[in-house]
Design an enzyme around this catalytic site. Structure first.
Site, short mmCIF file in Angstrom:
data_model
loop_
_atom_site.label_atom_id
_atom_site.label_comp_id
_atom_site.label_asym_id
_atom_site.label_seq_id
_atom_site.Cartn_x
_atom_site.Cartn_y
_atom_site.Cartn_z
N PRO A 175 0.70 -1.28 -0.20
CA PRO A 175 0.09 0.05 0.02
C PRO A 175 0.84 1.32 0.18
CG PRO A 175 -0.24 -1.21 2.09
CD PRO A 175 0.82 -2.01 1.13
N ASN A 176 0.35 2.25 -0.68
CA ASN A 176 0.84 3.59 -0.88
C ASN A 176 2.16 3.56 -1.74
OD1 ASN A 176 -1.29 5.02 0.61
ND2 ASN A 176 -0.47 3.62 2.46
N ARG A 230 5.05 10.79 -2.83
CA ARG A 230 4.68 10.74 -1.45
C ARG A 230 6.05 10.99 -0.39
NH1 ARG A 230 4.61 4.79 1.30
NH2 ARG A 230 3.80 5.30 3.23
N TYR A 259 10.92 8.81 1.47
CA TYR A 259 11.07 8.00 0.17
C TYR A 259 11.91 8.42 -1.02
CZ TYR A 259 7.62 5.70 3.68
OH TYR A 259 7.17 5.31 4.86
N ASN A 314 7.92 -5.39 -0.32
CA ASN A 314 7.85 -4.31 0.54
C ASN A 314 6.17 -4.22 0.74
OD1 ASN A 314 7.60 -1.77 2.08
ND2 ASN A 314 9.08 -0.84 0.69
N ALA A 345 2.87 -0.56 5.18
CA ALA A 345 2.18 -0.60 6.58
C ALA A 345 1.76 -1.99 6.71
CB ALA A 345 1.19 0.41 6.79
N HIS A 388 3.40 -4.38 9.48
CA HIS A 388 3.32 -4.01 10.74
C HIS A 388 2.11 -4.61 11.65
CE1 HIS A 388 6.56 -1.41 10.01
NE2 HIS A 388 5.74 -0.65 9.27
N ASP A 411 1.24 -15.69 7.26
CA ASP A 411 0.76 -16.78 6.87
C ASP A 411 1.09 -17.54 5.31
OD1 ASP A 411 0.21 -17.27 9.43
OD2 ASP A 411 -2.27 -17.11 8.85
N GLU A 449 12.04 -9.37 3.03
CA GLU A 449 11.40 -8.17 3.41
C GLU A 449 12.15 -7.13 3.34
OE1 GLU A 449 9.48 -8.24 7.48
OE2 GLU A 449 9.99 -6.31 7.77
N HIS A 504 12.62 -2.60 3.26
CA HIS A 504 11.88 -1.21 3.23
C HIS A 504 13.03 -0.35 2.80
CE1 HIS A 504 8.87 -2.83 6.02
NE2 HIS A 504 9.91 -3.79 6.39
N ILE A 505 12.37 0.66 2.38
CA ILE A 505 13.06 1.65 1.61
C ILE A 505 13.84 2.58 2.89
CG2 ILE A 505 12.97 4.04 0.63
CD1 ILE A 505 10.59 2.84 -0.90
N SER A 506 12.90 3.03 3.94
CA SER A 506 13.26 3.80 5.06
C SER A 506 14.01 2.82 6.22
CB SER A 506 12.37 4.71 5.50
OG SER A 506 11.21 3.72 6.16
N ARG A 520 12.23 5.36 13.11
CA ARG A 520 10.97 6.12 12.89
C ARG A 520 10.00 5.54 14.19
NH1 ARG A 520 8.66 5.18 7.03
NH2 ARG A 520 7.51 7.01 7.66
N ARG A 546 6.50 1.15 13.86
CA ARG A 546 7.22 0.58 12.60
C ARG A 546 8.28 -0.44 13.22
NH1 ARG A 546 4.78 3.80 8.40
NH2 ARG A 546 4.52 5.80 9.20
C1 DQA Z 1 7.84 1.03 4.36
C2 DQA Z 1 7.99 1.52 5.77
C3 DQA Z 1 6.60 1.42 6.35
O1 DQA Z 1 6.36 1.59 7.88
C4 DQA Z 1 5.73 2.17 5.77
O2 DQA Z 1 4.23 2.08 6.29
C5 DQA Z 1 5.54 2.24 4.25
C6 DQA Z 1 7.06 2.08 3.57
C7 DQA Z 1 9.45 1.58 3.90
O3 DQA Z 1 9.46 1.17 2.53
O4 DQA Z 1 10.09 2.34 4.46
O5 DQA Z 1 4.78 2.24 3.57
O6 DQA Z 1 7.68 -0.04 3.99
#
Ligand code: DQA
Length: 139
Positions: free
Chosen positions: A9-10, A17, A22, A71, A74, A77, A84, A95, A97-99, A104, A108
């Site tokens: 998502p997002n 964004r 990001y 990725n 959210a 979390h 599953d 897994e 994550h960009i950040s 943070r 997270r």
């Molecule tokens: C994220 C970190 C997550 O906490 C956040 O909800 C995202 C992006 C990252 O790539 O840093 O949507 O997965």
């Protein structure tokens, strides 16, 4: 070798964004760079804002691909259902994550997915995806 990248998502809004977190690059542009760099690998890309669609994609490719770079945004979390699905398939999942999620907000810092994944890469910007691919290649 076939690798599936899945963004949750997002992440369709990368480059638009919260740029200070990001970055300025949209994922399609970065994907072109990855494909140019790894011409010998089939890199497929899927993005969805919908939890069940991410699960369906994991089921679809999770018995035939060599690796998944996920990725989950959210959902990382919160989603027992995605955890599953990762546990249910044969393909190893990284897994990403960009950040650096550990720098943070506290919510997270926990991942529902990490225990079902092969490993976790966080905090290297878009390069987190490339490092995940490298980890699958050096396996
Ligand atoms: C994220 C970190 C997550 O906490 C956040 O909800 C995202 C992006 C990252 O790539 O840093 O949507 O997965």
């Amino acid at each position: 070798m076939k690798i599936q990248i899945i963004n949750g998502p997002n992440l369709n809004l990368l480059g638009v964004r919260e740029k200070s977190i990001y970055g300025n690059t949209d994922f399609e542009t970065y994907l072109q760079e990855l494909r140019r760099r790894y011409t010998h690998i089939q890199i497929d890309y899927y993005q969805s804002n919908v939890e069940g669609e991410i699960i369906n994609k994991l089921h679809e490719i999770g018995f035939s691909y060599n690796g998944v770079v996920l990725n989950a945004g959210a959902y990382t979390h919160t989603s027992i259902a995605i955890a599953d699905a990762i546990a249910a398939i044969n393909t190893p999942v990284i897994e990403v994550h960009i950040s650096n999620v550990y720098k943070r907000e506290e919510f997270r810092h926990s991942s529902m997915l990490a225990a079902s994944c092969k490993g976790v890469i966080a905090g290297f910007g878009m390069e987190s995806y490339r490092l995940a691919i490298e980890s699958l290649l050096t396996d």
